[in-house]
Design an enzyme around this catalytic site. Structure first.
Site, mmCIF file in Angstrom:
data_model
loop_
_atom_site.group_PDB
_atom_site.id
_atom_site.type_symbol
_atom_site.label_atom_id
_atom_site.label_comp_id
_atom_site.label_asym_id
_atom_site.label_seq_id
_atom_site.Cartn_x
_atom_site.Cartn_y
_atom_site.Cartn_z
ATOM 1 N N TYR A 62 139.508 151.327 120.816
ATOM 2 C CA TYR A 62 139.043 152.568 121.440
ATOM 3 C C TYR A 62 140.027 153.024 122.514
ATOM 4 O O TYR A 62 140.311 152.280 123.462
ATOM 5 C CB TYR A 62 137.662 152.303 122.031
ATOM 6 C CG TYR A 62 137.060 153.384 122.886
ATOM 7 C CD1 TYR A 62 137.030 154.704 122.468
ATOM 8 C CD2 TYR A 62 136.480 153.068 124.114
ATOM 9 C CE1 TYR A 62 136.459 155.696 123.246
ATOM 10 C CE2 TYR A 62 135.891 154.040 124.900
ATOM 11 C CZ TYR A 62 135.892 155.348 124.470
ATOM 12 O OH TYR A 62 135.318 156.315 125.259
ATOM 13 N N ASP A 92 131.498 144.359 123.115
ATOM 14 C CA ASP A 92 131.008 145.733 123.220
ATOM 15 C C ASP A 92 130.222 146.055 121.943
ATOM 16 O O ASP A 92 130.806 146.231 120.871
ATOM 17 C CB ASP A 92 132.187 146.686 123.384
ATOM 18 C CG ASP A 92 131.753 148.141 123.498
ATOM 19 O OD1 ASP A 92 130.544 148.414 123.422
ATOM 20 O OD2 ASP A 92 132.638 149.008 123.668
ATOM 21 N N ILE A 133 127.992 148.681 121.437
ATOM 22 C CA ILE A 133 127.359 149.978 121.672
ATOM 23 C C ILE A 133 126.944 150.686 120.379
ATOM 24 O O ILE A 133 126.078 151.562 120.400
ATOM 25 C CB ILE A 133 128.295 150.873 122.510
ATOM 26 C CG1 ILE A 133 127.547 152.084 123.055
ATOM 27 C CG2 ILE A 133 129.512 151.289 121.704
ATOM 28 C CD1 ILE A 133 128.337 152.907 124.043
ATOM 29 N N LYS A 170 125.232 156.275 122.030
ATOM 30 C CA LYS A 170 125.551 156.384 120.606
ATOM 31 C C LYS A 170 124.294 156.256 119.741
ATOM 32 O O LYS A 170 123.947 157.180 119.005
ATOM 33 C CB LYS A 170 126.566 155.306 120.201
ATOM 34 C CG LYS A 170 127.772 155.208 121.111
ATOM 35 C CD LYS A 170 128.574 156.498 121.181
ATOM 36 C CE LYS A 170 129.799 156.322 122.067
ATOM 37 N NZ LYS A 170 130.567 157.552 122.244
#
Length: 502
Positions: free
Chosen positions: A216, A301, A303, A339
């Site tokens: 990312y 992570d 998410i 998200k």
């Protein structure tokens, strides 16, 4: 004496104290003006007896001194941050925000495929909010609104009510009876401060984290800006479907240590952003063993954990830690609601850690990134609505899958293939046969043409530290189905006959 005596009389009472002060001042000014006018313009000013041996200073010398000092300085950190963005990721986002596409209001605008935002179920969020507005403001128990519940100081790391609601929501998202302990949660104003807070807790300035690529683009900001940590790319390749291997990780670890840089941890993105693949249980177990061997931390992570479809199995590292005899103190999870629940503007993130020292420090650091009390009240009400949450999760997965299939099918008609990922809000598209020259320069030429000529903002792989030029991240969850055809036509016009190459 004629002048002094009358003034003494005024000052002593006949004219009062005020006139006794004003009249002498007025006379003094009058005399100054009189003598100034009688002085010849050619007469030089009388020399100053106090500075006869010193060079004369001009009346503007102080201003000259100020100008010679240069511009007012700010910190070197602020200077570096204030510089214009040179990453195509941020340049594309800015371009799309300045001229956003709208099918009716602005059909010639830039179509945003660079922002990982899930707008597919906004109607469900909007419907719930309109139906439950009074409940979340007043409280489901009824009664009068208590302003003390939102106007007074709240715990910086989040209320226990919201932590319990988050734990329940995450258990539903993950499934398979994975449970979360609210006392091990620290809530933050988004996932960005959650990741930064962990960097402050786990590493010192100049220390490093290993990050599998492609990753990312905003990690370079989120983790590095204020903490001063380094990110070491661990390059994964298309021949391995961009899946991380322990051998590649170990190689990056050893090369970094040779530079005498201390490695404090690994940052994982699971599901992966931008590729969209998942880490298997076996790989997570191997990563935990690697971390123990090297005595480093793992940040996972997760998410996009609730944005998985086609019955793909997502395994949270929390599940592996719960079933394995491993050192839990080195495992830290970040999650948020931007998200899976499409609430990016609400700004709610979370740190879930098994390390009490990290939790203690993180709770204090949330003083700088706490979630507002009204926001927490809203989320407690929403996340506690079991019927709504179950319906939302099911509908969201179905809509993501439908949009992904439609978008990928459109790309395939153009001869553009994507990796076989079944999670998240984007696809990882292979456009290597479309770039004019093989290399980062050729990739950026295609990106710039798509952006400025086709008016489509994609994220080039180089912005994600992908070692192979020609890969692009396409975020399809910002679109309506009617817009997919527009995207494909714009791509076709930009790349022309190249799309027939397969």
């Amino acid at each position: 004496m004629r002048l002094v005596v009358p003034l003494q009389g005024v000052a002593q009472g006949r004219g009062g104290l005020l006139l006794g002060s004003v009249i002498p001042c007025a006379l003094f000014c009058f005399l100054q003006l009189y003598f100034k006018r009688r002085r010849s313009p050619s007469d030089p000013p009388p020399p100053s007896t106090s500075s006869s041996n010193q060079p004369e200073m001009t009346r503007h010398s102080s201003l000259s001194n100020l100008l010679s000092r240069g511009p007012l300085r700010i910190s070197s950190l602020a200077t570096s941050i204030a510089k214009p963005d040179d990453s195509p990721y941020y340049m594309g986002l800015d371009k799309a925000s300045e001229d956003p596409y709208n099918r009716i209001a602005n059909p010639d605008g830039v179509i945003q495929l660079g922002l990982s935002e899930n707008r597919l179920c906004f109607d469900l969020i909007e419907k719930w909010t309109s139906e439950n507005l009074r409940d979340w403001v007043m409280g489901r128990e009824g009664g009068d609104l208590s302003i003390s519940g939102i106007a007074t100081y709240q715990p910086y790391d989040g209320t226990m009510k919201l932590k319990m609601a988050m734990a329940g929501f995450m258990s539903r998202v993950i499934g398979r009876d994975v449970s979360y302990e609210p006392s091990q949660m620290v809530l933050t104003a988004g996932v960005t401060p959650a990741i930064e807070t962990l960097c402050f807790c786990l590493a010192d300035h100049g220390n490093a984290f290993l990050v599998p690529t492609p990753y990312y683009p905003s990690f370079d900001r989120d983790m590095k800006w204020r903490t001063g940590v380094e990110l070491i790319p661990v390059h994964c390749r298309s021949k391995d479907d961009f899946v991380l291997s322990i051998s590649v990780l170990d190689q990056a670890f050893n090369q970094t240590r040779k530079r005498e840089t201390k490695i404090r941890g690994i940052l994982l993105s699971n599901p992966a952003n931008p590729v969209g693949n998942l880490l298997s249980r076996e790989m997570l177990e191997a990563l935990l063993k690697f971390a123990e061997e090297k005595n480093i931390h793992i940040i996972s992570d997760e998410i996009f954990a609730g944005s998985i479809y086609e019955e793909k199995e997502f395994v949270s590292i929390a599940e592996v830690v719960g079933s394995e005899d491993v050192d839990k103190n080195r495992v830290h999870i970040v999650y948020g609601l931007s998200k899976d629940l499409f609430l990016p503007g609400v700004r709610v993130g979370m740190i879930y850690s098994f390390n009490e020292n990290v939790l203690a420090a993180a709770r204090k650091l949330t003083r700088f990134s706490s979630v507002s009390a009204p926001t927490q009240r809203l989320l407690v009400s929403m996340l506690s609505d079991t019927k709504f949450i179950v319906e939302y999760i099911q509908t969201n997965k179905k809509r993501i899958q439908d949009m992904r299939d439609l978008f990928v099918a459109g790309l395939e008609e153009l001869g553009i293939k994507c990796t076989d990922s079944r999670s998240s809000l984007y696809c990882w598209a292979d456009m290597r046969n479309l770039i004019p020259t093989y290399g980062e320069k050729g990739e950026l030429e295609l990106w710039e043409k798509l952006l400025n000529v086709g008016k489509i903002n994609l994220t080039p792989g180089s912005a994600c530290h992908c070692i192979e030029p020609g890969w692009f991240r396409c975020c399809f969850a910002t679109l309506d189905k009617e817009d997919v055809h527009v995207v494909m036509e714009r791509i076709r016009k930009v790349v022309g006959s190249r799309t027939s190459c397969g």
